[in-house]
Design an enzyme around this catalytic site. Structure first.
Site, PDB file in Angstrom:
ATOM      1  N   GLU A 363       0.857  -1.185   0.112  1.00  0.00           N
ATOM      2  CA  GLU A 363      -0.203   0.211  -0.008  1.00  0.00           C
ATOM      3  C   GLU A 363       0.864   1.277  -0.089  1.00  0.00           C
ATOM      4  OE1 GLU A 363      -3.955  -1.676   2.381  1.00  0.00           O
ATOM      5  OE2 GLU A 363      -2.228  -1.079   3.566  1.00  0.00           O
TER       6      GLU A 363
HETATM    7  C1  TNX Z   1      -4.349  -4.145   4.633  1.00  0.00           C
HETATM    8  S1  TNX Z   1      -3.029  -6.400   4.182  1.00  0.00           S
HETATM    9  C2  TNX Z   1      -3.182  -3.944   5.097  1.00  0.00           C
HETATM   10  C3  TNX Z   1      -3.203  -3.568   6.424  1.00  0.00           C
HETATM   11  C4  TNX Z   1      -4.373  -3.147   7.395  1.00  0.00           C
HETATM   12  C5  TNX Z   1      -5.261  -4.047   6.749  1.00  0.00           C
HETATM   13  C6  TNX Z   1      -6.685  -4.148   7.582  1.00  0.00           C
HETATM   14  C7  TNX Z   1      -1.862  -5.277   4.199  1.00  0.00           C
HETATM   15  C8  TNX Z   1      -0.466  -5.979   3.569  1.00  0.00           C
HETATM   16  N1  TNX Z   1      -2.067  -4.017   4.547  1.00  0.00           N
HETATM   17  O1  TNX Z   1      -2.235  -2.172   6.580  1.00  0.00           O
HETATM   18  O2  TNX Z   1      -4.309  -3.164   8.585  1.00  0.00           O
HETATM   19  O3  TNX Z   1      -5.421  -4.304   5.495  1.00  0.00           O
HETATM   20  O4  TNX Z   1      -7.604  -5.158   7.174  1.00  0.00           O
END
Ligand code: TNX
Length: 572
Positions: A363
């Protein structure tokens, strides 16, 4: 082993072995036990737990209902000396409820050990290796468990294998074995043989200690939960926008300032190096490897608060206590950023005995294309230079391969050409599909905490998929294993952690450990049902899922209700 009691010594005191334990049981006790057994055999009820009731399901189970073992008050545990610590842990699990002293002694390497619970390391160079059926197939973590009327014998080629076998034995005793105080109970173990080994080498869970901080003792208890179900990796998500949780000497403000926040405005916290070492050592004793994650280049707001020089524009952002994702990043255009990465990775690698170092990589919405892959490739090189193996979320896929690198799949479909391509270039995979094993997802719409962006995940959904065939274009050989992440935006206490873990964690543990041929939902839910009373007795909070035919209706612990928090924004 002979079932005839040793002849009493008439010429002097009972001989002692090097551990100070009598080499023979006093004859009167032996005779009384034999007589009681002969009488009891005619009337004895079968052991309440069946040999096949174990979670995760063992590879091979051969029950022998004529061979139940009753743990006597004067039982001893004998162990091959290099695995003594496994026997000490087994004794620690069994003493409180039984009230039995369970002394631990050495199983002498060259003589057939006489004892009631015997843990032997076998294989090349030891007395028992060659003649043990199936020992060659046990691998690094497998074990052989034999229950006869006379003894319980666990054999393995490694202490880890013995430890897993000891966890199996613990599950085979009646549920009150979980009591912290003595219970009057017939401590029966079902007779027969188990030969067991894992399907995948990597079986893990992740705890996000960044969104909400969890004290060392909470983490240790989570390690115990993993170890019960033969999970062997604890991934700690140590850094994120809302908090930096690990002390770094060369950049001290990361923890001191960056650690002082968490979601919702609480006080946060961080692990000193001594704290972290304590977690690592506690986990190692339970054959669990810690995988530290330093999430880069995004999810770094807490680091930027502490060191604005890392921020694009060199301006400190305000501390962040919300639950959005994808807005922060360290400046990939500034060389100082790579000093920071090298210093942090160097210190964390030095603190971590395990082979893995997780770089995050998810992300980072504001670091795109070649800038992103360029950053990741430099960071991967920094990890490799420490001797560790790179792990990262599957967003790392487009970057060049780094030797040994492992990608962690968290997508919600089974089709990702970039990840499949990275596998063709040499990457291995840990499977954490968001719509199957994200333990921060709600069980049902009215689960009081958690999210639903990846769907609702009840126990059946967490159980009913196959890590080996989940991703299109990824061969089973590339799958290192499975991991269940628990993100903690909405999870604030240990009880809430347990509520989200149980009963889904054992379902995922079974996917990682058990042979595919054992995969069967109806059978699993029946086996799992017997664990509810164990958790209740052990004080473990769990979700009394209607998927599972729990026995009777004990008063299940429930987590205190609290207002539902915001779920993460629909950025997924
Ligand atoms: C996605 S999964 C994220 C996290 C969040 C989560 C909440 C991932 C690698 N990143 O930053 O906490 O969703 O479900």
């Amino acid at each position: 082993m002979s079932t005839i009691p040793a002849a009493p010594s008439e010429t002097g005191p009972e001989p002692l072995d090097p551990a100070g334990l009598p080499t023979h049981q006093p004859a009167a006790t032996e005779l009384a036990r034999t007589a009681a057994r002969a009488a009891g055999d005619l009337l004895a009820p079968p052991a309440p737990v069946r040999l096949a009731d174990v979670v995760p399901a063992p590879d091979r189970v051969t029950p022998d209902p004529t061979a139940d073992f009753l743990l006597p008050e004067d039982a001893v545990i004998l162990v091959s000396p290099p695995a003594r610590d496994v026997a000490e842990q087994l004794a620690d699990w069994l003493r409180p409820a039984t009230g039995h002293p369970l002394p631990v002694g050495d199983a002498t390497p060259h003589a057939e050990p006489a004892g009631l619970l015997v843990l032997t390391l076998s294989g090349a160079g030891t007395a028992h290796g060659a003649d043990l059926p199936g020992v060659g197939e046990l691998g690094d973590e497998g074990y052989h468990l034999d229950v006869t009327q006379d003894e319980v014998r666990i054999s393995a080629t490694t202490p880890a294998g013995l430890f897993h076998g000891a966890q199996t034995l613990r599950q085979l005793l009646p549920a009150p074995i979980e009591s912290a105080t003595p219970v009057a109970e017939r401590w029966a173990v079902p007779g027969g043989t188990i030969v067991d080994r894992p399907r995948f080498p990597y079986r893990g869970a992740m705890l996000d200690v960044a969104r909400h901080f969890f004290a060392v003792d909470d983490v240790l208890r989570v390690v115990d939960h993993l170890a019960r179900y033969k999970l062997n990796h604890l991934h700690l998500h140590l850094t994120d926008d809302q908090g930096w949780r690990i002390a770094v000497d060369s950049w001290p403000r990361l923890a001191e300032e960056g650690g002082a926040t968490e979601v919702g405005g609480g006080p946060g916290g961080y692990y000193t190096k001594a704290d972290y070492r304590r977690i690592v050592a506690y986990a190692a004793r339970r054959h669990v490897t810690v995988v530290p994650e330093i999430d880069l280049p995004g999810h770094t707001n807490a680091a930027l608060v502490a060191y604005p020089e890392l921020a694009p524009g060199k301006i400190a952002p305000p501390p962040y206590t919300g639950t959005e994702v994808g807005f922060s990043y360290v400046d990939p255009a500034d060389e100082r950023t790579y000093d920071f990465v090298a210093d942090v990775i160097g210190e964390v690698a030095a603190l971590t005995p395990g082979p893995w170092l997780h770089l995050g990589g998810d992300e980072a919405f504001k670091v795109k294309g070649a800038t992103y892959t360029g950053f990741v490739e430099r960071a991967q090189g920094i990890v490799r230079a420490t001797g560790k193996t790179v792990v990262g979320w599957h967003q790392l896929a487009p970057a060049a391969h780094a030797e040994g690198r492992v990608l962690q799949w968290w997508g919600t479909n089974g089709d990702d050409p970039e990840t499949a391509d990275a596998v063709r270039r040499g990457a291995r995979l840990i499977l954490s599909p968001g719509n199957r094993v994200y333990l921060d997802m709600k069980y049902t719409p009215d689960t009081p905490i958690g999210h639903d962006w990846a769907g609702l995940i009840d126990v059946h959904r967490a159980y009913d998929w196959d890590p080996a065939t989940h991703l299109t274009g990824v061969p089973a050989e590339a799958v290192l294993g499975v991991e269940a992440p628990l993100w903690t935006e909405s999870v604030t206490t240990l009880a809430e952690v347990e509520f989200m873990l149980f009963p889904r964690l054992p379902a995922i543990a079974e996917l990682g450990w058990s042979p595919r041929s054992a995969h069967n939902w109806d059978d699993f839910r029946d086996r799992l049902a017997g664990h509810g009373p164990r958790w209740t007795t052990a004080g473990i909070t769990f979700h009394p899922s209607p998927d599972i035919p729990w026995p009777a209706a004990p008063t299940h612990p429930t987590i205190p209700t609290q207002p539902t928090r915001n779920t993460t924004a629909d950025t997924h």
